[in-house]
Design a protein around this motif. Structure first.
Motif, PDB file in Angstrom:
ATOM      1  N   MET A 104      50.847  60.707  49.533  1.00 56.77           N
ATOM      2  CA  MET A 104      51.668  60.059  50.757  1.00 56.77           C
ATOM      3  C   MET A 104      51.325  58.059  50.284  1.00 56.77           C
ATOM      4  O   MET A 104      51.273  57.328  50.011  1.00 56.77           O
ATOM      5  CB  MET A 104      51.627  59.630  52.888  1.00 56.77           C
ATOM      6  N   LYS A 105      53.062  57.637  49.986  1.00 57.59           N
ATOM      7  CA  LYS A 105      52.479  56.475  49.349  1.00 57.59           C
ATOM      8  C   LYS A 105      52.179  55.159  51.114  1.00 57.59           C
ATOM      9  O   LYS A 105      52.695  55.326  51.729  1.00 57.59           O
ATOM     10  CB  LYS A 105      54.213  56.298  49.236  1.00 57.59           C
ATOM     11  N   LEU A 106      52.292  53.980  50.537  1.00 53.26           N
ATOM     12  CA  LEU A 106      52.119  52.667  51.340  1.00 53.26           C
ATOM     13  C   LEU A 106      53.550  52.206  51.791  1.00 53.26           C
ATOM     14  O   LEU A 106      53.759  52.225  53.151  1.00 53.26           O
ATOM     15  CB  LEU A 106      51.450  51.408  50.331  1.00 53.26           C
ATOM     16  N   ILE A 107      53.788  52.181  50.947  1.00 54.39           N
ATOM     17  CA  ILE A 107      55.612  51.632  51.101  1.00 54.39           C
ATOM     18  C   ILE A 107      56.794  52.943  51.282  1.00 54.39           C
ATOM     19  O   ILE A 107      56.634  53.198  49.542  1.00 54.39           O
ATOM     20  CB  ILE A 107      56.286  50.651  50.997  1.00 54.39           C
ATOM     21  N   GLY A 108      57.912  54.246  51.331  1.00 54.93           N
ATOM     22  CA  GLY A 108      59.033  54.437  51.286  1.00 54.93           C
ATOM     23  C   GLY A 108      60.067  54.199  51.267  1.00 54.93           C
ATOM     24  O   GLY A 108      60.424  52.930  52.258  1.00 54.93           O
ATOM     25  N   LYS A 109      60.827  53.708  49.718  1.00 50.17           N
ATOM     26  CA  LYS A 109      61.833  52.910  49.833  1.00 50.17           C
ATOM     27  C   LYS A 109      63.328  53.642  49.741  1.00 50.17           C
ATOM     28  O   LYS A 109      63.293  54.923  49.106  1.00 50.17           O
ATOM     29  CB  LYS A 109      61.856  51.780  49.126  1.00 50.17           C
ATOM     30  N   GLY A 110      64.285  53.933  50.307  1.00 48.85           N
ATOM     31  CA  GLY A 110      65.622  54.303  50.534  1.00 48.85           C
ATOM     32  C   GLY A 110      66.986  53.134  50.385  1.00 48.85           C
ATOM     33  O   GLY A 110      66.976  52.555  51.053  1.00 48.85           O
ATOM     34  N   VAL A 111      67.699  53.790  49.339  1.00 49.50           N
ATOM     35  CA  VAL A 111      68.571  52.988  49.583  1.00 49.50           C
ATOM     36  C   VAL A 111      70.379  53.628  50.098  1.00 49.50           C
ATOM     37  O   VAL A 111      70.155  55.296  49.861  1.00 49.50           O
ATOM     38  CB  VAL A 111      69.738  52.243  48.702  1.00 49.50           C
TER      39      VAL A 111
END
Ligand code: MEV
Length: 309
Positions: free
Chosen positions: A1-8
């Motif tokens: 699992m990542k520390l921050i997941g990003k989506g746009v």
């Protein structure tokens, strides 16, 4: 699992076919790249949402954001994830203005959550999650907002069919003007459904909208902005018959036509929100946008239509 997941995701514009698309007629829509939304997901003790509208526990969001509760629970269930999340949203898509903000926020969150989980997300899964959220937001969504806010291409959209991109390459400019009045997509869709049940002529209006969209497709391909403009204004008259327009939209459509627009109509759910006008060149588009502002539009944008391959 990542520390921050990003989506746009982006906002969207429906060029032709809103409301009729709910009844299986085609619609033409495109991403509205001037408007964007970003979501970030990090771990937190409990599910929380940080946005310009609301900051606090996800479980306590106001009614207008309940779709996000459904979405986040569905995502967590999918990954059997029992930990809390913080979702941070940054957006310049005006909310409830027919620009697909509810679908766009769901697209951005779904992407951010899959990124957080370091898992590839197929278009099919993305649209399935977003449509789940849209059902809560809009009652009976055709799926067009989910599709148009999630990809870079214009679409010729028919409910339930495979997504078909569309060569929107016409020498014209679109002016988008915001009435500043919150649209009421959910109510508008429900009211059209009631009208449809009660009044036999409504089916004819919906079929006419479908014919206008099919013709618009041909005229775009043939690069005929003047004819497309006329089709747009005709579509606005059909949408008036569906009780979807209002005084502000009608006034701004008239202002656009009086200042040289080739055509103009409301866009999206209606009853407020935004309208679009077609201009033959950038100078004309700027003149129309200035007239819209002077007539009370809260904001205007100009998008060229020649740039989509
Ligand atoms: C809303 O952007 C478009 C509508 O046709 C509803 C839908 O298709 O889900 C009004």
């Amino acid at each position: 699992m990542k520390l921050i997941g990003k989506g746009v995701a982006s906002g969207k514009i429906i060029l032709m076919g809103e409301h009729a698309v709910v009844y299986g007629q085609p619609a033409i829509a495109m991403p509205f790249l001037a408007t964007q939304i970003k979501a970030e997901i990090t771990a937190a003790p409990e599910n929380q949402l940080i946005s310009s509208y609301y900051q606090g526990l996800l479980a306590k969001v106001p009614q207008a954001l309940k779709n996000l509760v459904t979405l986040v629970y569905a995502l967590q269930l999918h990954f059997a994830d029992n930990d809390g999340l913080q979702i941070t949203i940054e957006s310049n898509i005006p909310a409830e203005r027919g620009m697909g903000s509810s679908a766009a926020v769901a697209v951005a969150i779904t992407r951010a959550y899959f990124d957080y989980q370091e898992t590839a997300l197929s278009e099919k899964d993305l649209l399935a999650f977003v449509n789940l959220s849209e059902k809560v937001a809009h009652g009976n969504p055709s799926g067009i907002d989910a599709a148009a806010t999630s990809g870079p291409n214009p679409l010729y959209f028919i409910r339930g069919e495979e997504l078909a991109t569309f060569p929107m390459n016409i020498d014209a400019y679109l002016i988008v003007a915001d009435t500043g009045i919150k649209g009421q997509t959910r109510q508008a869709v429900a009211d059209v459904a009631e009208l449809y049940q009660q009044n036999a002529t409504i089916e004819e209006v919906i079929q006419n909208l479908g014919k206008l969209t099919k013709t618009a497709r041909q005229e775009i391909i043939a690069n005929q902005p003047h004819i497309l403009g006329e089709l747009m204004t005709k579509a606005h008259h059909c949408l008036q018959q569906l009780t979807i327009s209002n005084t502000s939209l009608d006034q701004l459509v008239d202002v656009a036509l009086a200042h040289g627009a080739l055509g103009a109509k409301l866009t999206g759910g209606g009853r407020g929100g935004c309208l679009i006008a077609l201009a033959s060149d950038l100078t004309s588009a700027e003149k129309i946008a200035a007239a819209q502002k002077q007539a009370g539009a809260k904001n205007t944008w100009i998008q060229g239509l020649g740039g989509f391959a």
